[in-house]
Design a protein around this motif. Structure first.
Motif, short mmCIF file in Angstrom:
data_model
loop_
_atom_site.label_atom_id
_atom_site.label_comp_id
_atom_site.label_asym_id
_atom_site.label_seq_id
_atom_site.Cartn_x
_atom_site.Cartn_y
_atom_site.Cartn_z
N LYS A 81 0.87 -1.18 0.00
CA LYS A 81 0.00 0.00 0.00
C LYS A 81 0.91 1.22 0.00
N PHE A 82 0.68 2.12 -0.94
CA PHE A 82 1.51 3.31 -1.06
C PHE A 82 0.67 4.54 -0.74
N VAL A 83 1.25 5.44 0.07
CA VAL A 83 0.55 6.65 0.49
C VAL A 83 1.36 7.86 0.05
N ASP A 84 0.85 8.60 -0.93
CA ASP A 84 1.48 9.85 -1.37
C ASP A 84 0.78 10.99 -0.64
N VAL A 85 1.38 11.44 0.46
CA VAL A 85 0.72 12.45 1.28
C VAL A 85 0.53 13.78 0.56
N THR A 86 1.32 14.03 -0.48
CA THR A 86 1.20 15.30 -1.21
C THR A 86 -0.06 15.36 -2.05
N LYS A 87 -0.73 14.22 -2.23
CA LYS A 87 -1.99 14.19 -2.97
C LYS A 87 -3.21 14.19 -2.06
N CYS A 88 -2.99 14.03 -0.77
CA CYS A 88 -4.10 13.94 0.18
C CYS A 88 -4.71 15.32 0.41
N ASP A 89 -6.05 15.40 0.38
CA ASP A 89 -6.72 16.68 0.65
C ASP A 89 -7.47 16.66 1.99
N GLY A 90 -7.21 15.63 2.79
CA GLY A 90 -7.79 15.58 4.14
C GLY A 90 -9.28 15.31 4.19
N CYS A 91 -9.83 14.65 3.18
CA CYS A 91 -11.28 14.46 3.11
C CYS A 91 -11.83 13.45 4.12
N ARG A 92 -10.98 12.53 4.60
CA ARG A 92 -11.33 11.51 5.59
C ARG A 92 -12.21 10.38 5.03
N ALA A 93 -12.32 10.28 3.71
CA ALA A 93 -13.11 9.18 3.13
C ALA A 93 -12.52 7.83 3.51
N CYS A 94 -11.21 7.76 3.64
CA CYS A 94 -10.56 6.50 4.02
C CYS A 94 -10.98 6.08 5.42
N MET A 95 -11.15 7.05 6.30
CA MET A 95 -11.57 6.76 7.67
C MET A 95 -12.98 6.19 7.69
N GLU A 121 7.48 4.24 -9.65
CA GLU A 121 6.68 5.44 -9.89
C GLU A 121 6.85 6.45 -8.76
N ALA A 122 7.08 5.93 -7.53
CA ALA A 122 7.27 6.81 -6.38
C ALA A 122 8.55 7.63 -6.53
N GLU A 123 9.61 7.02 -7.05
CA GLU A 123 10.86 7.73 -7.27
C GLU A 123 10.67 8.86 -8.29
N GLN A 124 9.89 8.58 -9.33
CA GLN A 124 9.61 9.61 -10.34
C GLN A 124 8.79 10.75 -9.73
N ARG A 125 7.83 10.37 -8.92
CA ARG A 125 6.99 11.38 -8.26
C ARG A 125 7.83 12.22 -7.29
N LEU A 126 8.75 11.58 -6.59
CA LEU A 126 9.62 12.27 -5.64
C LEU A 126 10.45 13.34 -6.36
N LEU A 171 5.25 8.42 0.67
CA LEU A 171 5.98 9.53 0.09
C LEU A 171 5.64 10.72 0.96
N LEU A 172 6.62 11.19 1.75
CA LEU A 172 6.40 12.29 2.68
C LEU A 172 6.89 13.61 2.09
N ALA A 173 6.22 14.70 2.43
CA ALA A 173 6.60 16.01 1.94
C ALA A 173 7.73 16.62 2.77
N ASP A 174 7.97 16.06 3.94
CA ASP A 174 9.01 16.60 4.83
C ASP A 174 9.62 15.44 5.62
N LYS A 175 10.54 15.75 6.50
CA LYS A 175 11.21 14.73 7.29
C LYS A 175 10.18 13.90 8.08
N PRO A 176 10.46 12.61 8.30
CA PRO A 176 9.53 11.77 9.05
C PRO A 176 9.11 12.35 10.39
N SER A 177 10.04 12.98 11.10
CA SER A 177 9.74 13.54 12.42
C SER A 177 8.66 14.60 12.37
#
Length: 272
Positions: free
Chosen positions: A6-20, A176-181, A207-213
């Protein structure tokens, strides 16, 4: 079957919470209300009855602007899972899909998995038997293993309308994640692919937009040596030599040592 993740590209997330919502519906999880904290985030973190949560982090851009950094928080299904190592009852295991699941017939609610989970996602749920007696069982995201067995995608993935969540072949996704990065580096110079090798990788990769921390994730997590020694060496040998009863006592002693080790590690981090 092919090696899927399962791959999560956080830069595409709009916070809609549909997954929840999809997770709650599919797994028939009860509503969990929390006291309002002043944040627009619905829950402080995942819990025994809420297996994925969208987290909200305020982010200041390079030009002094502001934007939200979202993250789909759920179990990462570690290849080397600390919860599995910590369990004295062999109630936690990996499936053929790489998902880490809990056998509730074996779980005794001891909580060692909760105390040792690398990402703080496992929690104990309280139930009542037919006589009204309370008992506890560990709960967390299962990666919808029951759906995977039917050739379906995890419920959260099917509900995501931005393609933030993808379930597909590992090599294809990571390529594809490396290309997106590479494409988002200008906007997010600290962007990175989070698949920590200290625990031999995860079945949920970010795929995180910033450091894991920044997202509350450990930079380079590892399973404590004490857990590896306990699960891979001491427990099998002890069961063979002393029997299950004696191993329960040994398990308690080692678990106490593991918990102390974890506490000292956290204390050291706080001190830094």
């Amino acid at each position: 079957m092919a090696d899927y993740i399962k791959f999560v590209d956080v830069t595409k997330c709009d916070g809609c919470r549909a997954c929840m919502v999809a997770c709650k519906n599919w797994n028939d999880l009860p509503t969990v209300t929390e006291e309002y904290s002043g944040s627009i985030q619905s829950h402080a973190k995942v819990n025994a009855h809420t297996w994925n949560v969208i987290t909200y982090n305020e982010h200041e851009t390079a030009n002094g602007g502001f934007e939200w950094l979202f993250r789909h928080q759920s179990c990462l299904h570690c290849v080397e899972a600390a919860c599995e190592k910590a369990c004295p009852e062999d109630a936690i295991s990996h499936t053929e899909f790489g998902s880490v699941v809990i056998d509730h017939d074996k779980c005794v609610g001891c909580g060692y998995c909760v105390q040792n989970c690398t990402f703080d996602v496992v929690e104990l749920a309280t139930y009542k038997d037919k006589h009204g007696k309370e008992y506890r069982r560990a709960q967390k995201c299962t990666l919808c293993t029951d759906r995977l067995e039917q050739g379906l995608e995890p419920a959260c993935v099917t509900a995501c309308h931005t393609d933030c969540l993808i379930y597909d072949e590992k090599e294809k996704v990571l390529s594809e994640a490396e290309q997106r990065l590479a494409k988002i580096k200008e906007r997010f110079p600290n962007a990175n692919i989070y698949n920590p090798q200290g625990i031999k990788g995860t079945t949920t990769v970010y795929l995180l937009a910033d450091k894991p921390s920044v997202y509350g994730l450990p930079e380079n997590p590892k399973v404590p040596l004490s857990q590896i020694v306990w699960k891979d060496y001491a427990q099998p040998l002890g069961k063979a030599m002393f029997g299950v009863t004696t191993m329960a006592v040994v398990g308690s002693v080692i678990a106490h040592a593991m918990n102390r080790e974890k506490g000292e590690h956290k204390g050291g981090q706080d001190h830094e």
